[in-house]
Design an enzyme around this catalytic site. Structure first.
Site, PDB file in Angstrom:
ATOM      1  N   LYS A 216       0.848  -1.191   0.000  1.00  0.00           N
ATOM      2  CA  LYS A 216       0.000   0.000   0.000  1.00  0.00           C
ATOM      3  C   LYS A 216       0.882   1.239   0.000  1.00  0.00           C
ATOM      4  O   LYS A 216       1.539   1.543   0.988  1.00  0.00           O
ATOM      5  CB  LYS A 216      -0.889   0.039   1.246  1.00  0.00           C
ATOM      6  CG  LYS A 216      -1.930   1.166   1.160  1.00  0.00           C
ATOM      7  CD  LYS A 216      -2.565   1.491   2.490  1.00  0.00           C
ATOM      8  CE  LYS A 216      -1.785   2.497   3.287  1.00  0.00           C
ATOM      9  NZ  LYS A 216      -1.610   3.807   2.639  1.00  0.00           N
TER      10      LYS A 216
ATOM     11  N   GLU B  81      10.622   1.274   9.846  1.00  0.00           N
ATOM     12  CA  GLU B  81      11.615   2.346   9.705  1.00  0.00           C
ATOM     13  C   GLU B  81      10.862   3.646   9.954  1.00  0.00           C
ATOM     14  O   GLU B  81       9.970   4.018   9.193  1.00  0.00           O
ATOM     15  CB  GLU B  81      12.249   2.317   8.303  1.00  0.00           C
ATOM     16  CG  GLU B  81      13.614   2.994   8.278  1.00  0.00           C
ATOM     17  CD  GLU B  81      13.627   4.253   7.437  1.00  0.00           C
ATOM     18  OE1 GLU B  81      14.446   5.136   7.709  1.00  0.00           O
ATOM     19  OE2 GLU B  81      12.808   4.363   6.519  1.00  0.00           O
TER      20      GLU B  81
ATOM     21  N   CYS C 252      13.210  11.023   6.465  1.00  0.00           N
ATOM     22  CA  CYS C 252      13.358  10.558   7.847  1.00  0.00           C
ATOM     23  C   CYS C 252      14.779  10.813   8.327  1.00  0.00           C
ATOM     24  O   CYS C 252      14.997  11.090   9.497  1.00  0.00           O
ATOM     25  CB  CYS C 252      12.970   9.104   7.972  1.00  0.00           C
ATOM     26  SG  CYS C 252      13.745   8.056   6.747  1.00  0.00           S
TER      27      CYS C 252
ATOM     28  N   GLU D 162      10.320  15.841  15.352  1.00  0.00           N
ATOM     29  CA  GLU D 162      10.580  15.727  13.922  1.00  0.00           C
ATOM     30  C   GLU D 162       9.643  16.703  13.200  1.00  0.00           C
ATOM     31  O   GLU D 162       8.419  16.618  13.326  1.00  0.00           O
ATOM     32  CB  GLU D 162      10.306  14.292  13.448  1.00  0.00           C
ATOM     33  CG  GLU D 162      10.649  14.102  11.984  1.00  0.00           C
ATOM     34  CD  GLU D 162      10.463  12.664  11.505  1.00  0.00           C
ATOM     35  OE1 GLU D 162       9.445  12.052  11.860  1.00  0.00           O
ATOM     36  OE2 GLU D 162      11.336  12.174  10.772  1.00  0.00           O
TER      37      GLU D 162
HETATM   38  P1  ADP Z   1       3.300  10.355   6.530  1.00  0.00           P
HETATM   39  O1  ADP Z   1       2.290  11.402   6.847  1.00  0.00           O
HETATM   40  O2  ADP Z   1       4.695  10.700   6.788  1.00  0.00           O
HETATM   41  O3  ADP Z   1       3.014   9.620   5.247  1.00  0.00           O
HETATM   42  P2  ADP Z   1       2.370   8.168   7.998  1.00  0.00           P
HETATM   43  O4  ADP Z   1       3.285   7.427   8.859  1.00  0.00           O
HETATM   44  O5  ADP Z   1       1.045   8.619   8.521  1.00  0.00           O
HETATM   45  O6  ADP Z   1       3.193   9.344   7.622  1.00  0.00           O
HETATM   46  O7  ADP Z   1       2.097   7.344   6.669  1.00  0.00           O
HETATM   47  C1  ADP Z   1       2.985   6.425   6.101  1.00  0.00           C
HETATM   48  C2  ADP Z   1       2.189   5.295   5.507  1.00  0.00           C
HETATM   49  O8  ADP Z   1       1.550   4.591   6.558  1.00  0.00           O
HETATM   50  C3  ADP Z   1       1.079   5.723   4.558  1.00  0.00           C
HETATM   51  O9  ADP Z   1       0.971   4.788   3.514  1.00  0.00           O
HETATM   52  C4  ADP Z   1      -0.147   5.691   5.457  1.00  0.00           C
HETATM   53  O10 ADP Z   1      -1.348   5.513   4.748  1.00  0.00           O
HETATM   54  C5  ADP Z   1       0.160   4.493   6.318  1.00  0.00           C
HETATM   55  N1  ADP Z   1      -0.478   4.449   7.615  1.00  0.00           N
HETATM   56  C6  ADP Z   1      -0.792   5.489   8.437  1.00  0.00           C
HETATM   57  N2  ADP Z   1      -1.390   5.046   9.547  1.00  0.00           N
HETATM   58  C7  ADP Z   1      -1.462   3.692   9.460  1.00  0.00           C
HETATM   59  C8  ADP Z   1      -1.983   2.650  10.290  1.00  0.00           C
HETATM   60  N3  ADP Z   1      -2.548   2.918  11.452  1.00  0.00           N
HETATM   61  N4  ADP Z   1      -1.877   1.379   9.860  1.00  0.00           N
HETATM   62  C9  ADP Z   1      -1.288   1.088   8.687  1.00  0.00           C
HETATM   63  N5  ADP Z   1      -0.804   2.015   7.850  1.00  0.00           N
HETATM   64  C10 ADP Z   1      -0.866   3.304   8.229  1.00  0.00           C
END
Ligand code: ADP
Length: 487
Positions: free
Chosen positions: A183, A259, A293, A390
């Protein structure tokens, strides 16, 4: 070749990519182009049922293709062809990546795309070189550590370098004999879709890469909680990483690599090659407008050279010009969303209100896109959110020191430990500091990832669990079974 393009006339892949075909789906999450703020469509959200369909497709594809059990060189060959095709289609990939992400099109072909093709080849070569081992036992038995792929691996990637992240996850997982349900971020799904399409064109059996689009709470959680996803690989924020850990704990325990975030220090000693240090520090916070990151967001510089180093960094920061990512001359990225730009502004304003001196920047750029000025904050307290949190934006804090111990104390972060930079000509000091710094990667007299894919990357403390890249990433996609045979 002319790389610049008209974003209004780009063909975008449509829908989820499951079993080698696009599944058209209704758009749900509004999407905007960060370079000009224009709304252009909506990202579908795969339901738990659709994620299940992707997992079943992956399992069937694994079984029918014999991907895990074929002579491993066959995997190597297909992955090499995929890497070749990624290079052949680099312009199309670069445009899809630049369209709605923050990556300037002019940096992608020789940068992210070339590195991704190289990394896929790097991982492809492990397929027929790493395997099970015979281990020493008494003569009456035969002991073996048998190595096997997991089956279906779930991957979740962020928006900041979407194509690179897809490569990081897909390369080792496929080389190791797994299928993947991936995803990408709901803000930047397109390059991942094309990567999957290219893999199939290169001969990867259909259904070994399935791309499901959607958000974290619905689609992401359905992946991490799926009983037939045997392992999860995630790159993103520490907050999302914690939510993933909690979901895995609640739905069934499985291995994962995470990560996560960082707040990486850059220590500049007075004996360093200062021009080199200035360039490295400035590039690290200007590249992708600090949305990395490993961004080196905390400059810790020896007091007697601080003015010189700050002047050099200011010159680089003040030369940044806003231009859309589809303009091939662009070298300065927009912020991914207006919401994120507002968040950056809040942290900067709060730091200034608390007494920080803003040496440059501190506000949005005059441009229709979500650009934010490169910002340098001096006079910041160690406890200030600008130093501790961050920011994921082009904001660098500067602190000074007189003694090495003081520098190391400032560098230490209570929760993050992703990377650190160190600039000195004194080899003994470099090694001393390398031991002392608590981070998963230390760069000495340079900053940022290299093309040495053998070096694993990952965090200490709450910056993550496990490693991407390197042999470790390949091994993280295999499980081991201990076998003891009585003779
Ligand atoms: P950013 O805003 O830096 O993208 P996130 O960590 O929110 O940070 O998002 C990184 C990825 O993780 C995206 O693909 C997001 O859709 C997914 N994501 C965010 N929250 C969840 C969750 N609770 N479970 C699984 N995937 C998540």
């Amino acid at each position: 070749m002319l790389l610049s393009f008209d974003p209004d006339s780009l063909n975008l892949p449509a829908g989820h990519f499951v079993g080698g075909a696009y599944l058209r789906a209704e758009g749900v999450l509004p999407m905007h182009r960060p370079s000009d703020g224009k709304a252009f469509g909506a990202c579908p959200v795969a339901s738990a049922e659709l994620v299940d369909q992707a997992v079943v497709t992956a399992k069937v594809a694994l079984r029918e293709s014999g991907w895990a059990t074929c002579p491993p060189r066959q995997r190597t060959k297909i992955l090499h062809r995929w890497a070749d095709l990624i290079e052949t289609e680099a312009v199309t990939l670069a445009r899809l990546e630049a369209f709605c992400s923050t990556r300037p099109v002019g940096e992608l072909i020789d940068g992210d795309i070339a590195a991704t093709a190289e990394q896929i080849r790097f991982f492809a070569e492990f397929a027929d070189k790493e395997g099970s081992e015979l281990v020493p036992t008494g003569a009456a038995s035969l002991g073996m550590v048998m190595s096997e792929p997991y089956g279906v691996v779930g991957a979740i990637t962020p928006w900041n370098v979407p194509l690179s992240m897809a490569g990081w996850k897909l390369g080792p997982a496929l080389a190791a004999g797994n299928a993947v349900v991936i995803k990408p971020s709901e803000m930047t799904p397109y390059s991942t879709l094309l990567m999957a399409e290219l893999a199939e064109r290169a001969g990867l059996p259909s259904g070994l890469i399935n791309v499901v689009l959607g958000d974290g709470p619905t689609t992401g959680a359905a992946i991490t909680g799926h009983p037939d996803i045997a392992k999860v690989s995630f790159t993103g924020s520490t907050g999302a990483g914690a939510a993933i850990l909690a979901n895995i704990a609640a739905t069934g325990i499985k291995p994962m690599t995470l990560e996560l975030g960082g707040k990486s220090p850059q220590l500049v000693f007075a004996d360093a090659d200062l021009d080199r240090a200035i360039n490295a520090v400035a590039s690290s916070i200007l590249s992708n407008a600090g949305q990395a990151c490993v961004a080196g967001s905390r400059l810790i510089v020896e007091e007697r050279v601080a003015d010189q180093v700050i002047a050099g960094i200011l010159a680089r920061m003040e030369a940044a010009r806003a231009a859309p990512t589809w303009d091939e001359t662009s070298r300065y990225s927009p912020i991914i969303s207006e919401r994120q730009r507002q968040r950056i502004g809040q942290v900067v304003r709060a730091a200034i209100a608390a007494g920080a001196e803003c040496l440059t920047g501190g506000s949005e750029m005059d441009h229709p896109g979500y650009f934010y000025q490169p910002t340098l904050l001096a006079g910041v307290e160690q406890a200030s959110p600008a130093v501790q949190d961050e920011i994921f934006g082009p904001v660098l804090t500067v602190q000074t020191f007189r003694e090495e111990d003081e520098a190391l104390a400032l560098a230490d972060h209570p929760t993050y430990g992703l990377a650190a930079g160190l600039f000195t000509r004194d080899l003994s000091r470099a090694l001393r500091c390398t031991h002392a710094l608590q981070a998963g990667t230390i760069w000495v007299n340079r900053y940022g990832r290299s093309r040495d894919h053998i070096l694993p990357t990952g965090g200490y403390k709450r910056s993550g669990i496990g490693k991407d890249l390197g042999r470790e990433a390949y091994l993280a996609n295999r499980k081991t079974k201990s076998v003891l045979i009585a003779l």
